[in-house]
Motif scaffolding. Structure first.
Motif, PDB file in Angstrom:
ATOM      1  N   ARG A   1      -1.560   9.152  -6.966  1.00 14.80           N
ATOM      2  CA  ARG A   1      -0.994   8.767  -5.660  1.00 14.80           C
ATOM      3  C   ARG A   1      -2.013   8.878  -4.525  1.00 14.80           C
ATOM      4  O   ARG A   1      -1.784   8.356  -3.426  1.00 14.80           O
ATOM      5  N   ALA A   2      -3.120   9.564  -4.777  1.00 16.94           N
ATOM      6  CA  ALA A   2      -4.132   9.735  -3.725  1.00 16.94           C
ATOM      7  C   ALA A   2      -5.016   8.498  -3.564  1.00 16.94           C
ATOM      8  O   ALA A   2      -5.688   8.336  -2.543  1.00 16.94           O
ATOM      9  N   ILE A   3      -5.012   7.643  -4.564  1.00 21.87           N
ATOM     10  CA  ILE A   3      -5.899   6.460  -4.539  1.00 21.87           C
ATOM     11  C   ILE A   3      -5.726   5.639  -3.251  1.00 21.87           C
ATOM     12  O   ILE A   3      -6.710   5.375  -2.547  1.00 21.87           O
ATOM     13  N   PRO A   4      -4.504   5.220  -2.922  1.00 19.60           N
ATOM     14  CA  PRO A   4      -4.370   4.425  -1.694  1.00 19.60           C
ATOM     15  C   PRO A   4      -4.696   5.214  -0.427  1.00 19.60           C
ATOM     16  O   PRO A   4      -5.048   4.616   0.598  1.00 19.60           O
ATOM     17  N   ILE A   5      -4.580   6.528  -0.484  1.00 24.26           N
ATOM     18  CA  ILE A   5      -4.890   7.356   0.691  1.00 24.26           C
ATOM     19  C   ILE A   5      -6.401   7.360   0.937  1.00 24.26           C
ATOM     20  O   ILE A   5      -6.859   7.197   2.071  1.00 24.26           O
TER      21      ILE A   5
ATOM     22  N   GLU B   1       0.842  -1.208   0.000  1.00 21.34           N
ATOM     23  CA  GLU B   1       0.000   0.000   0.000  1.00 21.34           C
ATOM     24  C   GLU B   1       0.872   1.251   0.000  1.00 21.34           C
ATOM     25  O   GLU B   1       0.588   2.232  -0.694  1.00 21.34           O
ATOM     26  N   LEU B   2       1.936   1.218   0.808  1.00 19.77           N
ATOM     27  CA  LEU B   2       2.855   2.362   0.833  1.00 19.77           C
ATOM     28  C   LEU B   2       3.509   2.566  -0.526  1.00 19.77           C
ATOM     29  O   LEU B   2       3.722   3.710  -0.961  1.00 19.77           O
ATOM     30  N   ASP B   3       3.813   1.477  -1.196  1.00 20.95           N
ATOM     31  CA  ASP B   3       4.441   1.582  -2.521  1.00 20.95           C
ATOM     32  C   ASP B   3       3.500   2.233  -3.538  1.00 20.95           C
ATOM     33  O   ASP B   3       3.941   2.921  -4.457  1.00 20.95           O
ATOM     34  N   ARG B   4       2.204   1.999  -3.352  1.00 21.04           N
ATOM     35  CA  ARG B   4       1.230   2.619  -4.259  1.00 21.04           C
ATOM     36  C   ARG B   4       1.198   4.146  -4.058  1.00 21.04           C
ATOM     37  O   ARG B   4       0.785   4.879  -4.955  1.00 21.04           O
ATOM     38  N   ARG B   5       1.569   4.578  -2.880  1.00 19.61           N
ATOM     39  CA  ARG B   5       1.545   6.017  -2.584  1.00 19.61           C
ATOM     40  C   ARG B   5       2.892   6.690  -2.784  1.00 19.61           C
ATOM     41  O   ARG B   5       2.991   7.908  -2.940  1.00 19.61           O
ATOM     42  N   LYS B   6       3.970   5.909  -2.800  1.00 16.75           N
ATOM     43  CA  LYS B   6       5.294   6.516  -2.692  1.00 16.75           C
ATOM     44  C   LYS B   6       5.685   7.361  -3.910  1.00 16.75           C
ATOM     45  O   LYS B   6       5.219   7.118  -5.023  1.00 16.75           O
ATOM     46  N   PRO B   7       6.510   8.347  -3.688  1.00 16.37           N
ATOM     47  CA  PRO B   7       6.971   9.182  -4.795  1.00 16.37           C
ATOM     48  C   PRO B   7       7.883   8.372  -5.721  1.00 16.37           C
ATOM     49  O   PRO B   7       8.369   7.307  -5.346  1.00 16.37           O
ATOM     50  N   GLY B   8       8.046   8.871  -6.913  1.00 16.29           N
ATOM     51  CA  GLY B   8       8.990   8.246  -7.821  1.00 16.29           C
ATOM     52  C   GLY B   8       8.511   6.974  -8.477  1.00 16.29           C
ATOM     53  O   GLY B   8       9.255   6.281  -9.158  1.00 16.29           O
ATOM     54  N   GLN B   9       7.246   6.631  -8.304  1.00 15.23           N
ATOM     55  CA  GLN B   9       6.771   5.336  -8.802  1.00 15.23           C
ATOM     56  C   GLN B   9       6.487   5.316 -10.295  1.00 15.23           C
ATOM     57  O   GLN B   9       6.384   4.259 -10.894  1.00 15.23           O
ATOM     58  N   SER B  10       6.331   6.493 -10.903  1.00 17.54           N
ATOM     59  CA  SER B  10       6.047   6.534 -12.334  1.00 17.54           C
ATOM     60  C   SER B  10       6.440   7.891 -12.886  1.00 17.54           C
ATOM     61  O   SER B  10       6.774   8.805 -12.132  1.00 17.54           O
ATOM     62  N   LYS B  11       6.339   8.045 -14.193  1.00 17.04           N
ATOM     63  CA  LYS B  11       6.750   9.297 -14.818  1.00 17.04           C
ATOM     64  C   LYS B  11       5.785  10.451 -14.568  1.00 17.04           C
ATOM     65  O   LYS B  11       6.117  11.602 -14.799  1.00 17.04           O
ATOM     66  N   ILE B  12       4.558  10.142 -14.112  1.00 14.56           N
ATOM     67  CA  ILE B  12       3.594  11.240 -13.921  1.00 14.56           C
ATOM     68  C   ILE B  12       3.470  11.685 -12.466  1.00 14.56           C
ATOM     69  O   ILE B  12       2.563  12.430 -12.105  1.00 14.56           O
ATOM     70  N   VAL B  13       4.360  11.202 -11.649  1.00 11.89           N
ATOM     71  CA  VAL B  13       4.352  11.682 -10.257  1.00 11.89           C
ATOM     72  C   VAL B  13       5.702  12.319  -9.956  1.00 11.89           C
ATOM     73  O   VAL B  13       6.614  12.285 -10.771  1.00 11.89           O
ATOM     74  N   THR B  14       5.815  12.887  -8.772  1.00 13.56           N
ATOM     75  CA  THR B  14       7.079  13.515  -8.399  1.00 13.56           C
ATOM     76  C   THR B  14       8.228  12.515  -8.533  1.00 13.56           C
ATOM     77  O   THR B  14       8.074  11.331  -8.224  1.00 13.56           O
ATOM     78  N   GLN B  15       9.372  13.013  -8.956  1.00  7.19           N
ATOM     79  CA  GLN B  15      10.521  12.126  -9.174  1.00  7.19           C
ATOM     80  C   GLN B  15      11.391  11.992  -7.912  1.00  7.19           C
ATOM     81  O   GLN B  15      12.438  11.366  -7.926  1.00  7.19           O
TER      82      GLN B  15
END
Lengths: 353, 353, 353, 353
Positions: free
Chosen positions: B328-332, B43-57
């Motif tokens: 990234r808000a989905i898991p939240i 679940e934390l991994d679904r929220r974490k930064p850097g997980q894809s190109k469209i989120v914060t790096q």
């Protein structure tokens, strides 16, 4: 929890529409506030049934009776006990409801949760409860006379008042029975509600609320953000399905460069998409929000439903219900907002030891 | 209050993104739950930064470390202490933010409320806090494995997924980086976010959440209605501007005869405008709601703002921020929903003495 | 509830003595307090094991590590996260306790309540938890430097210090390992505890606490009377069996004409049987109270007990336990008192809107 | 907080003795409890003034009037609103108290805290408030008919009933006006109170309470230990100065080898120094505790005091006050105990999801 609202300035309530009385306890009200009882009754009158042709024709004087916490006209800091005697709980025949679950009411859920249910007039689920909140809010308002809270009808069905609130004259809200500060829109709304009423139907609507002159700094971070408290309050009102503040759902379609509120030198902002709250804390700009009300579930039309044994039965709505709750919801929205603001002024004061 | 969420199943949190760690205390979790730690980390991994190109790096492993309340892999009923060490709090230069108030951030309101402010990375206002909630929610989910909670991206800017949720395949949510269970829409969203990012801008969006297999009877009447608790929870998430459930704001334009959910013999309803909640209490139908997120305030463009002395200054956004927070808000959203549901299952159980 | 203490200034805790760490979240602490970290550690050192020959010989440095809520040495108003790593959780053999219930411990009640129990070192019931409180109290003390809180050992077994507290020199409390401000009594107490220890036995005692320079007006009427809050706090400490303030149980044998505290012209009183609190609210006189501690249940003697299957078994106490907890309880009593006072200063401030 | 008691089963109260009514809201009471209204009134009668020659001769019928939450004689799960009309608030002359502070009353502290004070009959500080608690407790008792709660007078002045409670016949408690289950001691107490009354003086005393048939597992660890909740409740009663449970203050003089309660095979214990609570959680043995009451402050003797301007004045107690509150305190102690037990049964149930 449950029947209690607020953190430091709280209201705890009781009452069913067909029991002897509703009422409550206002706790934490600061001492020394000289109460204007006429103003309190006036708020109740704005909410009371029978006030106009577009609301329920039930008659209830809704006279509040204070029992404690006030001495020589001023609050003492002790808990304020009050009640409103129910004068209209006629020995009506409720046998048609007793064993049936009205669609989109709480009959079914209450029956399942509590087993033993007061079916008369909806029991505890009656919106009559909101008269208690109006009392609490009227007291709260008098604790913060400097803060201006104005709610008004901004939509009824598909009739929308789209004028930005800054261009409206709030003194016109009470000038018509729709409580819409635009005479033309008000007329349309009144006509539409009257039409819907004739059909034995009901319709939903939207209330907009504006809070002005709020000090900077109200609200607690993380889980008691000011708008989250306001949202929870509004979602407690019977029939409410949605809450948005500032840019709301429309803000979700905007870009950051459009949405950001640029500061003036004095800390105010040029735009106010934030709705007066940033990071959960008031920034001194106007707080404004919208509350969506679904149509009242009681329609004077034949509907199919079930009884407690799961039999499909026909049911015909009875009683004197509101074709649209929005005009009567205005003082309720204001009352809850006032209590949230007082509560947060007190919380903020405590933090500044 | 403030940093505590929930009534019986609670989470109390702490942490700034640029301090040593964030974390919290989960209190009231029932004993004997065998925890799947991999699922929590997932679940934390679904929220974490850097997980894809469209989120914060920005890169943060977001590894949760449990410190108490778990014995031999199971919850003991004692409070669960946990923390997530901040590994990315580099000694970045924050001097440009220290004395300036970023537009539509909480810099100004926190400065006014608290006087002494941790300006690094937003201090306590950082959305990094939500990682704590994901931990709480991941534990909550494991206490109620029978209940299915699925959130997904339903809008990004003006790209809307209008398909009714019943026709969506939730197993596709994680199949794309937009977390939209419609491949075509997801692609559009991804393209749009990528475009916005190139412009140094940001965009808002909407999350839809569906909770299935909820027992009848959850929720407390009056001030802790189930939807009011859900609403308050969602409005606690950074950047959220609106919440609606069931028919929501659209329901406000409907008539009662359209909106009423007619019962089937088994107590279920033919339609579900009520959104699974009637009178504040779950009726066993799917609970669904929408949450509106404004665009992130940090844009990589020059903006005008003020400093603490009220001087107008130019400011250029820096840092690695999300062009759109919704994926990234989905898991939240799911985490908060899970905690509300567990809490209400416990409350309901207590009521049935 | 449960693991949370306080109303506005709160501490929420976690931790077992044999897990990785204990710790907590201090919430609601006002912003801008410059923390003296040495003073905080000093309070922990007064509580820590191994500090003298009359306490447990277990060694724990009890070093507190702050993780959030503090910036540039000052509180920010955000929640303060902290932990104390357990360094002494050696892989001791607990198989003898695992399935047995130690007499007058919480083994049996926890097993029955939670089913799944952390039996190592008592799990959550370990008095190690009180180190968390000492951290909270040390922070609280620094928020109210003007208020003087002094606790001391007033009884050990049948050795009583009967001198009125007004005649004691509190600066002597830390001059001996019994923490009794009367050198002769302290010596008797130390000798007695040493003797008891040799027998493998334990003994109870009484702590007296005096709070001076308290402003008039602290405390909430009815259910949050200042002494009721203090009483609940003290009754939360492991091994406490009684609490009395002012005239206490002796007051029950007095007459009204003896017991009434006659006023001086300045509002102070000639006597202080009221213990500084009248009607639940501080009157500006010294607040003083006594706390009774039972003897520690772990004795190094053979005892009969039962195992989880109800078999009668022989058990021999092991481990390095305190022969008398009272000397180490002094900073705990002070810590809780400090938190109650800060909390009530904040509550009182909120009431004076 | 303040005027609210309990966690899940709560009572929130209001009322001054010389206002129109006192009353409150019982919230969280489980649904479906068939109320015995005569039993409720009977509890109030045990507390009411004028019931015997050793209590105040003021006459108040103390008739409770339920306003909500009950349907067809059963609780509905909704909040229960009730009030007790004040019939004895005669237009007595209070001018002698208005500007004077009675010694050891709350006049001074309330004046300082709230500024604006209801001086009639003590305003909110009147022990008349406890009638509200008796109503709450009477409802609570009916929710747990299997649990036996008996309080009795164990001391008046220096007259002590030292017989272990196990050797007393609780059915004798109501057989005399002292509410002491030992006829001889009761007579001594009655004589002593009568004598004290003649002198215009008052005297304190001690109440012992025994709770039997309590299930194992009630109580929350750490800060809501069962005895801490009981202690806080008892310390909320007007005039209470101390609380001890199990071995209490005497336990502080014992050694561990004496004090430990050795188990029987069934989990019961041979002795019960623990007072039925271990680690804050009930162990199934009898819970017993003592509550110390100071003498009533109103004495019918001339006393020196001050007025609001700090002038020393002479004051003569007036009114019909209790020479000893203990006999009337018995139902109050039981009522609070009953509410604590129900509340914890509900909390415990919630934990066992």
């Amino acid at each position: 929890m449950a029947n209690k609202f607020g953190n430091l300035f709280t209201i705890t309530t009781f009452g069913e529409s067909h029991g002897p009385a509703i009422g409550g306890v206002i706790d934490g009200c600061p001492a020394g506030i000289e109460l204007d009882f006429e103003a309190i009754q006036n708020e109740l009158d704005r909410r009371k049934p029978g006030q106009s042709k577009i609301v329920t024709q039930r008659k209830e004087p809704d006279t509040v009776e204070f029992m404690a916490g006030i001495f020589e006209g001023k609050t003492t800091g002790a808990s304020i006990g009050f009640r409103i005697v129910n004068t209209n709980q006629k020995s009506k025949d409720y046998s048609h409801i007793k064993d049936q679950y009205r669609p989109s009411h709480a009959d079914y859920t209450y029956s399942q949760k509590y087993g033993h249910r007061d079916y008369k007039g909806g029991g505890r689920t009656s919106a009559r409860e909101t008269a208690n909140w109006v009392v609490g809010g009227a007291v709260a308002k008098q604790a913060i006379p400097e803060i201006k809270i104005n709610a008004f009808t901004s939509s009824v069905g598909n009739i929308h008042l789209d004028t930005p609130y800054q261009e409206l004259d709030f003194s016109l809200i009470e000038s018509n029975i729709a409580r819409c500060p635009d005479a033309k829109k008000a007329e349309e709304m009144i006509d539409y509600i009257s039409e819907i009423k004739k059909q034995g139907d009901t319709v939903g609507g939207v209330v907009t609320c504006v809070i002005q002159n709020v000090p900077v700094g109200l609200g607690e971070p993380i889980f008691d953000k000011l708008h989250a408290q306001l949202g929870k309050a509004m979602l407690s009102i019977n029939a409410v399905k949605g809450f948005e503040f500032g840019s709301g759902f429309e803000g979700a379609a905007m870009t950051g460069s459009q949405h950001n509120d640029i500061f003036n030198a004095d800390g105010s902002t040029k735009t106010n998409y934030s709705g007066g709250i940033q990071g959960g804390i008031s920034n001194g700009m106007d707080i404004y929000f919208k509350v969506a009300f679904k149509p009242v579930a009681t329609v004077i039309q034949e509907q199919e439903t079930i009884d407690k044994d799961g039999n499909i039965v026909k049911m015909m709505g009875k009683g004197r219900h509101d074709p649209c709750v929005v005009p009567r919801a205005i003082p309720i929205v204001e009352a809850l907002a006032a209590m949230v603001i007082v509560d947060n002024i007190m919380l903020d004061k405590a933090r500044r030891i």
